[in-house]
Design an enzyme around this catalytic site. Structure first.
Site, PDB file in Angstrom:
ATOM      1  N   HIS A  18       3.103   0.396  -1.277  1.00  0.00           N
ATOM      2  CA  HIS A  18       1.213   1.016  -1.314  1.00  0.00           C
ATOM      3  C   HIS A  18       0.779   1.783   0.245  1.00  0.00           C
ATOM      4  CE1 HIS A  18       2.394  -1.280  -5.273  1.00  0.00           C
ATOM      5  NE2 HIS A  18       3.123  -2.320  -4.036  1.00  0.00           N
ATOM      6  N   HIS A 125       0.442  -7.821  -2.297  1.00  0.00           N
ATOM      7  CA  HIS A 125       1.239  -7.810  -4.284  1.00  0.00           C
ATOM      8  C   HIS A 125      -0.263  -7.165  -4.622  1.00  0.00           C
ATOM      9  CE1 HIS A 125       1.980  -7.868  -8.129  1.00  0.00           C
ATOM     10  NE2 HIS A 125       0.864  -8.114  -8.359  1.00  0.00           N
TER      11      HIS A 125
END
Length: 130
Positions: A18, A125
């Site tokens: 990410h 996450h």
């Protein structure tokens, strides 16, 4: 040298999947195809959806001390960024099939929601954008 994926911690996996602080925006339409491959998200299958954040790692870590919100899975360890961040959404095109993972690249400025854990308390996450 990148660590083998088997020994990758949740925090390291979050960074690999990410984080892209090298570019402020991803103007290239092929950005997702290149990055998804480079970050090992097209091995064995095409990851259907992924978001890259174009901010410093420190700024994304700081989200873990911002607004506490419920995660999609019902857990309470998610945090929402105070401000909208530069992100790129990568979505697998409808007709794309492994191994020809073909992604649509779209740029946004949105708040991010991440799940945080550990000590130091860091993102592990990517939950959502709002």
């Amino acid at each position: 040298v990148q660590p083998s994926l088997g020994k990758e911690s949740a925090a390291m996996k979050f960074e690999r999947q990410h984080m892209d602080s090298t570019v402020a925006t991803s103007s290239s339409p092929t950005y997702c195809n290149q990055m998804m491959k480079r970050r090992n998200m097209t091995q064995g299958q095409c990851k259907p959806v992924n978001t890259f954040v174009h901010e410093s790692l420190a700024d994304v870590h700081a989200v873990c001390s911002q607004e506490n919100v419920k995660c999609k899975n019902g857990k309470s360890n998610c945090y929402k960024s105070h401000s909208a961040l530069h992100i790129t959404d990568c979505r697998l095109k409808g007709n794309a099939k492994y191994p020809n993972c073909d992604y649509q690249t779209s740029q946004h400025q949105k708040h991010i929601i991440v799940a945080c854990e550990g000590n130091p308390f860091v993102p592990v996450h990517f939950d959502a954008t709002v």
